[in-house]
Scaffold this active site. Structure first.
Site, PDB file in Angstrom:
ATOM      1  N   ASP A  18      -8.540  -9.256  19.155  1.00  0.00           N
ATOM      2  CA  ASP A  18      -7.448  -9.489  18.200  1.00  0.00           C
ATOM      3  C   ASP A  18      -7.098  -8.177  17.500  1.00  0.00           C
ATOM      4  OD1 ASP A  18      -5.561 -10.783  16.650  1.00  0.00           O
ATOM      5  OD2 ASP A  18      -7.027 -11.493  15.183  1.00  0.00           O
ATOM      6  N   ASP A  53       0.976 -10.806  13.171  1.00  0.00           N
ATOM      7  CA  ASP A  53       0.172  -9.621  12.832  1.00  0.00           C
ATOM      8  C   ASP A  53       0.938  -8.733  11.843  1.00  0.00           C
ATOM      9  OD1 ASP A  53      -1.811 -10.595  14.469  1.00  0.00           O
ATOM     10  OD2 ASP A  53      -1.205  -9.446  16.209  1.00  0.00           O
ATOM     11  N   SER A  99      -1.630 -18.804  16.575  1.00  0.00           N
ATOM     12  CA  SER A  99      -2.632 -17.882  16.050  1.00  0.00           C
ATOM     13  C   SER A  99      -2.757 -16.618  16.898  1.00  0.00           C
ATOM     14  CB  SER A  99      -3.997 -18.594  16.004  1.00  0.00           C
ATOM     15  OG  SER A  99      -5.054 -17.676  15.923  1.00  0.00           O
ATOM     16  N   GLY A 100      -2.700 -15.467  16.222  1.00  0.00           N
ATOM     17  CA  GLY A 100      -2.899 -14.213  16.936  1.00  0.00           C
ATOM     18  C   GLY A 100      -4.285 -14.099  17.527  1.00  0.00           C
ATOM     19  N   LEU A 101      -5.290 -14.552  16.779  1.00  0.00           N
ATOM     20  CA  LEU A 101      -6.658 -14.547  17.281  1.00  0.00           C
ATOM     21  C   LEU A 101      -6.774 -15.404  18.533  1.00  0.00           C
ATOM     22  CD1 LEU A 101      -9.747 -14.122  17.167  1.00  0.00           C
ATOM     23  CD2 LEU A 101      -9.839 -16.005  15.521  1.00  0.00           C
ATOM     24  N   HIS A 126      -4.785 -14.814   1.580  1.00  0.00           N
ATOM     25  CA  HIS A 126      -5.927 -14.938   2.480  1.00  0.00           C
ATOM     26  C   HIS A 126      -7.211 -14.517   1.770  1.00  0.00           C
ATOM     27  CE1 HIS A 126      -7.397 -15.950   6.295  1.00  0.00           C
ATOM     28  NE2 HIS A 126      -7.383 -14.775   6.896  1.00  0.00           N
ATOM     29  N   GLU A 152       1.426  -9.563   8.106  1.00  0.00           N
ATOM     30  CA  GLU A 152       0.408  -9.180   7.127  1.00  0.00           C
ATOM     31  C   GLU A 152       0.547  -7.709   6.746  1.00  0.00           C
ATOM     32  OE1 GLU A 152      -3.604  -8.538   9.537  1.00  0.00           O
ATOM     33  OE2 GLU A 152      -2.551 -10.359  10.216  1.00  0.00           O
ATOM     34  N   ASN A 210      -8.732  -7.864  12.974  1.00  0.00           N
ATOM     35  CA  ASN A 210      -8.924  -9.199  12.435  1.00  0.00           C
ATOM     36  C   ASN A 210      -9.539  -9.135  11.037  1.00  0.00           C
ATOM     37  OD1 ASN A 210     -10.656 -11.826  12.041  1.00  0.00           O
ATOM     38  ND2 ASN A 210      -9.114 -12.309  13.590  1.00  0.00           N
ATOM     39  N   SER A 211      -9.040  -9.981  10.148  1.00  0.00           N
ATOM     40  CA  SER A 211      -9.423  -9.958   8.741  1.00  0.00           C
ATOM     41  C   SER A 211     -10.909 -10.203   8.505  1.00  0.00           C
ATOM     42  CB  SER A 211      -8.614 -11.000   7.963  1.00  0.00           C
ATOM     43  OG  SER A 211      -7.240 -10.723   8.055  1.00  0.00           O
ATOM     44  N   ASP A 261       1.838 -16.211  14.078  1.00  0.00           N
ATOM     45  CA  ASP A 261       1.012 -15.203  13.431  1.00  0.00           C
ATOM     46  C   ASP A 261       1.429 -13.857  14.029  1.00  0.00           C
ATOM     47  OD1 ASP A 261      -0.929 -13.535  12.482  1.00  0.00           O
ATOM     48  OD2 ASP A 261      -2.609 -14.527  13.467  1.00  0.00           O
ATOM     49  N   ARG A 309       2.006 -12.236   4.393  1.00  0.00           N
ATOM     50  CA  ARG A 309       0.568 -12.486   4.243  1.00  0.00           C
ATOM     51  C   ARG A 309      -0.063 -11.341   3.432  1.00  0.00           C
ATOM     52  NH1 ARG A 309      -3.359 -13.851   9.338  1.00  0.00           N
ATOM     53  NH2 ARG A 309      -5.209 -12.669   8.719  1.00  0.00           N
ATOM     54  N   LYS A 342      -3.415  -3.913  14.207  1.00  0.00           N
ATOM     55  CA  LYS A 342      -4.182  -4.650  13.209  1.00  0.00           C
ATOM     56  C   LYS A 342      -5.622  -4.853  13.651  1.00  0.00           C
ATOM     57  CE  LYS A 342      -5.107  -8.699  13.263  1.00  0.00           C
ATOM     58  NZ  LYS A 342      -4.400  -9.997  13.273  1.00  0.00           N
TER      59      LYS A 342
END
Length: 544
Positions: A60, A89, A48-50, A192, A116, A124-125, A87, A161, A122
């Site tokens: 992130d 990004d 996970s990037g986070l 997502h 993504e 975070n979503s 992940d 993504r 990026k």
């Protein structure tokens, strides 16, 4: 080895992605968490990037560089046998960065990457997702094509993504982009959503059908029954950040408890034992490897330090303490001796005390007291030391409590396989004052380049060796193998039965061994030791 272990990591992941059954992979963010995920039974890992950025303590937002992420991934990959989906990004840049990323991931045995369709750097979503811009669709398709062209392993997977729902664009845009990414070569689509219900992703899957595998991350809609995902034909579920979040909660609780209680009893039975950390680190493998690859060295070797005498020649310095406790560079001589032994792995150290024995109190040592130190010599002290080990003899180095030495000395002694080994300083003309240790040595071969690879043995030892026969001075070190320690123990009992040997020293023991045709191996050196035998020596020892 099971079937999955026989497959490459890339093939394992592709099989998961194409499986007829819903598959689950779990987040990890470093080597330890990756191994825990593997041991829990998951067939794959989500890097996970986070979580990776969080464990670095940064946001992130690509604040951790892609090379730092790669380094972290390498530890995760080395620690596990199951595939890792990164992940990635936005791919850390344009199509060129994407290609370099793919090559570096393959070098580190990473099975797949997910990118993504947002802009670099990026965001975070889940942070104001509807205000985040989407990447140009055609540019993103080019990035996918570039990534697929760069891979050399046909099983390496690239997951696209789609962030259309996150950015508020709706189903039509999500489908349009997913189709374009699929045509560009993406091996799967990650759809997502930030909603707390699965409506968006279910609507997408109904329209998308089975064009290619669909991956989901139900972090926000976590209350949805898993059977719903199975019924709709999703390929893979990612538990995306829960290992990190669980670790954070536990660490916060532990830190608070320690701060409040100020002792470990409050948390010791609630945390993993240190042995579990060692197990996860595979410490046992290293121990096995040491058995195969390292020389035996000091392993299993003990030391006996003979320190019963006063050292009257030092005058007032030894009125209230024996010579071994006289300070050099601020610490007792005995501390320097112990440090030199410890430096080569010798921790089992027995010290024979006598004069002012209560002053010899360094920690982590074993003590034997020669209560008759004033009427006896070194052999009596050595006999007591060996008697205390009777029935469990081991390789032993015997030395004096007033001789400083470089760690090279015990290291070299430990590496020799002969039963009896001594050190001789061939620079004997400058060491004549040290003859008190046992006199001069005549050896089978003098110290020279020709003797470098030769096995050299002691011929005679004493103060009466003719000058033309002297090859050096004995330095006060004797190494005995386990069997030799047992034999010397018996020999000492016989020697000490004669009152004439009551004050005898180790030189008499060496002479007796020679009389019995016991080979005494000689190692030559020039220096690396210092006998503290006068006030001048104490001063000189400060620079040793």
């Amino acid at each position: 080895m099971n079937a999955s272990q026989a497959l490459t990591k890339t093939r394992q992941f592709r099989n998961l992605l194409l499986s007829e059954h819903l598959q689950f992979i779990c987040e990890a963010h470093n080597g330890l968490s990756a191994k825990i995920v593997q041991e829990a039974g998951f067939p794959g890992i989500w890097a996970s990037g986070l979580s990776i950025s969080a464990q670095f303590g940064v946001r992130d937002n690509n604040e951790a560089s892609w090379t730092q992420v790669l380094e972290d991934l390498e530890f995760m990959s080395d620690a596990t046998r199951i595939p890792i989906l990164l992940d990635g990004d936005t791919g850390y840049g344009n199509f060129n960065n994407m290609q370099r990323l793919i090559r570096k991931l393959e070098q580190r045995n990473i099975a797949a990457v997910c990118i993504e369709d947002k802009l670099f750097p990026k965001t975070n979503s889940f942070l104001k997702g509807d205000a985040q811009p989407l990447a140009d669709m055609q540019e993103f398709c080019g990035k996918i094509k570039a990534g697929k062209d760069a891979q050399t392993d046909p099983d390496f997977c690239l997951i696209a993504r789609v962030e259309a729902f996150i950015c508020g664009w709706g189903l039509a845009e999500a489908l349009r982009r997913a189709e374009a990414y699929h045509q560009a070569g993406a091996d799967g689509i990650l759809i997502h959503s930030a909603l707390s219900v699965p409506d968006e992703i279910l609507a997408f899957k109904r329209e998308w059908g089975n064009r290619c595998p669909v991956v989901i991350v139900p972090t926000k809609y976590y209350a949805t029954p898993t059977d719903v995902f199975r019924q709709h034909g999703f390929s893979m579920v990612i538990w995306a950040n829960h290992m990190l979040r669980a670790a954070v909660a536990s660490m916060q609780k532990t830190a608070r408890a320690l701060k409040e209680s100020e002792h470990l009893l409050s948390i010791e039975d609630k945390v993993a034992p240190v042995s579990e950390i060692f197990r996860l680190q595979n410490a046992a493998e290293l121990l096995e490897a040491e058995e195969r690859y390292l020389p035996r060295g000091a392993e299993g070797t003990s030391a006996v330090v003979l320190a019963a005498s006063r050292g009257q020649e030092l005058g007032e310095l030894t009125e209230d303490q024996p010579k071994t406790m006289v300070k050099v560079q601020g610490v007792p001589i005995l501390s320097h001796i112990v440090d030199a032994y410890n430096a080569v792995g010798i921790k089992d150290i027995l010290v024979v005390r006598g004069y002012k024995k209560e002053a010899v109190d360094l920690p982590n040592l074993t003590y034997i007291d020669n209560l008759e130190f004033a009427e006896t010599g070194e052999l009596a002290s050595l006999s007591q030391a060996l008697q205390s080990r009777k029935g469990r003899f081991q390789p032993t180095i015997v030395s004096y409590g007033d001789v400083l030495f470089n760690k090279y000395i015990p290291q070299a002694l430990c590496q020799e396989q002969d039963d009896c080994v001594i050190f001789v300083d061939s620079n004997w003309r400058d060491q004549s004052s040290y003859a008190r240790l046992g006199g001069f040595a005549e050896c089978s071969v003098p110290n020279s380049r020709k003797a470098f690879n030769a096995k050299i043995y002691l011929k005679q030892l004493g103060k009466t060796v003719p000058e033309e026969s002297i090859h050096g001075v004995w330095m006060g070190f004797l190494k005995l193998s386990s069997s030799a320690a047992s034999q010397v123990n018996d020999l000492l009992l016989n020697m000490l039965a004669d009152p004439a040997n009551r004050r005898a020293g180790i030189p008499q023991l060496l002479q007796e061994l020679l009389k019995r045709d016991v080979p005494v191996r000689v190692l030559y050196t020039v220096g690396h030791w210092l006998d503290v035998n006068s006030l001048e020596d104490v001063v000189q020892a400060g620079n040793f």
